[in-house]
Write a protein that holds these residues in place. Structure first.
Motif, mmCIF file in Angstrom:
data_model
loop_
_atom_site.group_PDB
_atom_site.id
_atom_site.type_symbol
_atom_site.label_atom_id
_atom_site.label_comp_id
_atom_site.label_asym_id
_atom_site.label_seq_id
_atom_site.Cartn_x
_atom_site.Cartn_y
_atom_site.Cartn_z
ATOM 1 N N LYS A 1 0.845 -1.188 0.000
ATOM 2 C CA LYS A 1 0.000 0.000 0.000
ATOM 3 C C LYS A 1 0.885 1.243 0.000
ATOM 4 O O LYS A 1 1.944 1.271 0.614
ATOM 5 C CB LYS A 1 -0.923 0.016 1.212
ATOM 6 C CG LYS A 1 -2.010 -1.023 1.185
ATOM 7 C CD LYS A 1 -3.109 -0.722 2.195
ATOM 8 C CE LYS A 1 -2.598 -0.643 3.611
ATOM 9 N NZ LYS A 1 -3.707 -0.451 4.580
ATOM 10 N N ILE A 2 0.408 2.285 -0.656
ATOM 11 C CA ILE A 2 1.179 3.514 -0.741
ATOM 12 C C ILE A 2 1.441 4.095 0.640
ATOM 13 O O ILE A 2 2.516 4.660 0.902
ATOM 14 C CB ILE A 2 0.479 4.553 -1.660
ATOM 15 C CG1 ILE A 2 1.381 5.767 -1.880
ATOM 16 C CG2 ILE A 2 -0.868 4.952 -1.097
ATOM 17 C CD1 ILE A 2 2.707 5.486 -2.531
ATOM 18 N N THR A 3 0.501 3.945 1.566
ATOM 19 C CA THR A 3 0.708 4.472 2.911
ATOM 20 C C THR A 3 1.846 3.739 3.622
ATOM 21 O O THR A 3 2.569 4.342 4.425
ATOM 22 C CB THR A 3 -0.580 4.379 3.747
ATOM 23 O OG1 THR A 3 -1.148 3.068 3.606
ATOM 24 C CG2 THR A 3 -1.601 5.413 3.275
ATOM 25 N N LEU B 1 -1.103 12.395 -2.257
ATOM 26 C CA LEU B 1 -2.429 11.785 -2.377
ATOM 27 C C LEU B 1 -3.414 12.740 -3.055
ATOM 28 O O LEU B 1 -4.223 12.317 -3.892
ATOM 29 C CB LEU B 1 -2.949 11.387 -0.995
ATOM 30 C CG LEU B 1 -2.326 10.131 -0.376
ATOM 31 C CD1 LEU B 1 -2.592 10.084 1.120
ATOM 32 C CD2 LEU B 1 -2.877 8.874 -1.053
ATOM 33 N N ARG B 2 -3.346 14.024 -2.682
ATOM 34 C CA ARG B 2 -4.241 15.010 -3.313
ATOM 35 C C ARG B 2 -3.965 15.112 -4.805
ATOM 36 O O ARG B 2 -4.892 15.154 -5.619
ATOM 37 C CB ARG B 2 -4.047 16.379 -2.662
ATOM 38 C CG ARG B 2 -4.772 16.580 -1.337
ATOM 39 C CD ARG B 2 -4.749 18.041 -0.949
ATOM 40 N NE ARG B 2 -5.429 18.294 0.310
ATOM 41 C CZ ARG B 2 -4.849 18.806 1.397
ATOM 42 N NH1 ARG B 2 -3.559 19.124 1.371
ATOM 43 N NH2 ARG B 2 -5.537 19.000 2.502
ATOM 44 N N VAL B 3 -2.691 15.186 -5.175
ATOM 45 C CA VAL B 3 -2.337 15.292 -6.597
ATOM 46 C C VAL B 3 -2.851 14.070 -7.356
ATOM 47 O O VAL B 3 -3.430 14.193 -8.439
ATOM 48 C CB VAL B 3 -0.816 15.452 -6.765
ATOM 49 C CG1 VAL B 3 -0.422 15.359 -8.247
ATOM 50 C CG2 VAL B 3 -0.351 16.785 -6.186
ATOM 51 N N ALA B 4 -2.650 12.892 -6.776
ATOM 52 C CA ALA B 4 -3.123 11.666 -7.425
ATOM 53 C C ALA B 4 -4.650 11.647 -7.521
ATOM 54 O O ALA B 4 -5.210 11.168 -8.515
ATOM 55 C CB ALA B 4 -2.628 10.439 -6.657
ATOM 56 N N ALA B 5 -5.324 12.175 -6.505
ATOM 57 C CA ALA B 5 -6.790 12.213 -6.530
ATOM 58 C C ALA B 5 -7.300 13.172 -7.594
ATOM 59 O O ALA B 5 -8.281 12.874 -8.296
ATOM 60 C CB ALA B 5 -7.321 12.612 -5.155
ATOM 61 N N VAL B 6 -6.665 14.334 -7.717
ATOM 62 C CA VAL B 6 -7.021 15.270 -8.791
ATOM 63 C C VAL B 6 -6.832 14.590 -10.150
ATOM 64 O O VAL B 6 -7.702 14.657 -11.025
ATOM 65 C CB VAL B 6 -6.180 16.553 -8.700
ATOM 66 C CG1 VAL B 6 -6.369 17.418 -9.957
ATOM 67 C CG2 VAL B 6 -6.542 17.352 -7.453
ATOM 68 N N GLU C 1 -9.266 8.787 0.191
ATOM 69 C CA GLU C 1 -9.411 7.643 1.097
ATOM 70 C C GLU C 1 -9.206 6.340 0.345
ATOM 71 O O GLU C 1 -8.582 5.397 0.870
ATOM 72 C CB GLU C 1 -10.781 7.683 1.770
ATOM 73 C CG GLU C 1 -10.954 8.827 2.761
ATOM 74 C CD GLU C 1 -9.861 8.863 3.806
ATOM 75 O OE1 GLU C 1 -9.593 7.815 4.442
ATOM 76 O OE2 GLU C 1 -9.256 9.947 3.995
ATOM 77 N N GLU C 2 -9.712 6.245 -0.874
ATOM 78 C CA GLU C 2 -9.499 5.043 -1.686
ATOM 79 C C GLU C 2 -8.024 4.858 -2.028
ATOM 80 O O GLU C 2 -7.489 3.751 -1.973
ATOM 81 C CB GLU C 2 -10.323 5.132 -2.977
ATOM 82 C CG GLU C 2 -11.818 5.016 -2.792
ATOM 83 C CD GLU C 2 -12.555 5.167 -4.110
ATOM 84 O OE1 GLU C 2 -11.981 4.789 -5.148
ATOM 85 O OE2 GLU C 2 -13.695 5.675 -4.115
ATOM 86 N N LEU C 3 -7.377 5.958 -2.380
ATOM 87 C CA LEU C 3 -5.982 5.871 -2.814
ATOM 88 C C LEU C 3 -5.030 5.480 -1.682
ATOM 89 O O LEU C 3 -3.926 4.998 -1.945
ATOM 90 C CB LEU C 3 -5.538 7.193 -3.436
ATOM 91 C CG LEU C 3 -6.139 7.507 -4.804
ATOM 92 C CD1 LEU C 3 -5.703 8.896 -5.267
ATOM 93 C CD2 LEU C 3 -5.736 6.466 -5.842
ATOM 94 N N LYS C 4 -5.428 5.680 -0.456
ATOM 95 C CA LYS C 4 -4.580 5.257 0.669
ATOM 96 C C LYS C 4 -4.343 3.754 0.641
ATOM 97 O O LYS C 4 -3.356 3.272 1.203
ATOM 98 C CB LYS C 4 -5.205 5.677 1.998
ATOM 99 C CG LYS C 4 -5.152 7.180 2.249
ATOM 100 C CD LYS C 4 -5.819 7.560 3.569
ATOM 101 C CE LYS C 4 -5.761 9.055 3.813
ATOM 102 N NZ LYS C 4 -6.442 9.447 5.075
ATOM 103 N N ASN C 5 -5.229 3.029 -0.015
ATOM 104 C CA ASN C 5 -5.079 1.575 -0.123
ATOM 105 C C ASN C 5 -4.516 1.135 -1.484
ATOM 106 O O ASN C 5 -4.453 -0.048 -1.769
ATOM 107 C CB ASN C 5 -6.434 0.894 0.098
ATOM 108 C CG ASN C 5 -6.938 1.063 1.524
ATOM 109 O OD1 ASN C 5 -6.193 0.823 2.472
ATOM 110 N ND2 ASN C 5 -8.181 1.491 1.682
ATOM 111 N N PHE C 6 -4.127 2.119 -2.300
ATOM 112 C CA PHE C 6 -3.574 1.809 -3.622
ATOM 113 C C PHE C 6 -2.262 1.038 -3.456
ATOM 114 O O PHE C 6 -1.395 1.424 -2.668
ATOM 115 C CB PHE C 6 -3.323 3.097 -4.400
ATOM 116 C CG PHE C 6 -2.993 2.894 -5.851
ATOM 117 C CD1 PHE C 6 -3.986 2.872 -6.820
ATOM 118 C CD2 PHE C 6 -1.678 2.723 -6.255
ATOM 119 C CE1 PHE C 6 -3.678 2.684 -8.161
ATOM 120 C CE2 PHE C 6 -1.359 2.550 -7.592
ATOM 121 C CZ PHE C 6 -2.365 2.521 -8.541
ATOM 122 N N GLU C 7 -2.115 -0.050 -4.196
ATOM 123 C CA GLU C 7 -0.924 -0.893 -4.075
ATOM 124 C C GLU C 7 0.018 -0.689 -5.253
ATOM 125 O O GLU C 7 -0.396 -0.593 -6.401
ATOM 126 C CB GLU C 7 -1.328 -2.363 -3.965
ATOM 127 C CG GLU C 7 -2.062 -2.687 -2.675
ATOM 128 C CD GLU C 7 -2.295 -4.164 -2.484
ATOM 129 O OE1 GLU C 7 -2.163 -4.927 -3.484
ATOM 130 O OE2 GLU C 7 -2.597 -4.592 -1.351
#
Length: 212
Positions: free
Chosen positions: A3-5, A22-27, A205-211
């Motif tokens: 996970k990225i975190t 995380l914000r940049v990736a979410a945008v 929140e979804e991206l926090k679990n991105f692998e």
């Protein structure tokens, strides 16, 4: 795959910097999901999640005192020294080295190398880059130290915060990225103003679990 975190924790990424990535990736993901053309969304997200991994090397750690809490300035200064000793003084080169360490493919490492340079010197080259690269660069330009901002507001904040950035350079950069914005959103079913802190909250929140 991790996970990225967990990766952020391993590399002692400052909490504000982790949230920035995380914000940049979410945008970027919100943009990718809105397009009427194909784009390698996974590569875009990976690049955005890792684009500032070496950022602490250049950080003025005392500029935002709240960002060094709760561990404190001495702790983060020590981490900064560790990064410089291991990766050198170029934060972009450090980011690419870390991408290799994490085990990204050569293709993804090259893509990260392409987008990590923040200073834009060639207008036609920038505007005519492939759409995936433009999305990464544009998304980074939309995210300030504490929140997502309209393009001009973000660039004005950047210029005021960094004494190296002249007003003339800021205006040139705005001109370039205004063209980039127009190029991206010509293929999108949303508008730039539709991207804000509220619109990306769930995506983060979804991206926090991105692998990776």
């Amino acid at each position: 795959m991790r996970k990225i975190t967990d990766i952020y924790k391993e590399y002692k990424i400052m909490p504000n910097l982790a949230l920035h990535q995380l914000r940049v990736a979410a945008v970027a993901r919100q943009i990718c999901d809105s397009l009427d053309i194909n784009v390698d969304k996974e590569s875009v997200i990976v690049a955005c999640l890792l684009h500032d991994m070496g950022n602490i090397i250049k950080s003025k750690l005392d500029y935002f005192p709240e960002f060094v809490e709760p561990k404190g300035l001495p702790y983060w200064k020590n981490v900064q020294d560790e990064y410089i000793n291991k990766y050198g003084r170029d934060e972009d080169e450090a980011t690419v080295k870390i991408a290799k360490e994490i085990g990204l493919s050569d293709e993804k490492v090259l893509f990260i190398h392409e987008i990590v340079a923040h200073l834009i010197k060639d207008d036609p080259k920038t505007v005519n880059a492939d759409i995936a690269s433009l999305i990464c660069k544009y998304s980074d330009m939309r995210v300030g130290p504490k929140n997502i901002m309209p393009l001009r507001q973000r660039l004005e904040e950047w210029q005021k915060r960094d004494s190296r950035i002249s007003i003339e350079y800021m205006e040139m950069t705005f001109s370039i990225f205004n063209k980039v914005e127009n190029k991206i959103f010509a293929h999108s079913n949303i508008k730039p103003e539709d991207i804000n802190d509220e619109s990306v909250k769930d995506i983060i929140e979804e991206l926090k679990n991105f692998e990776i």
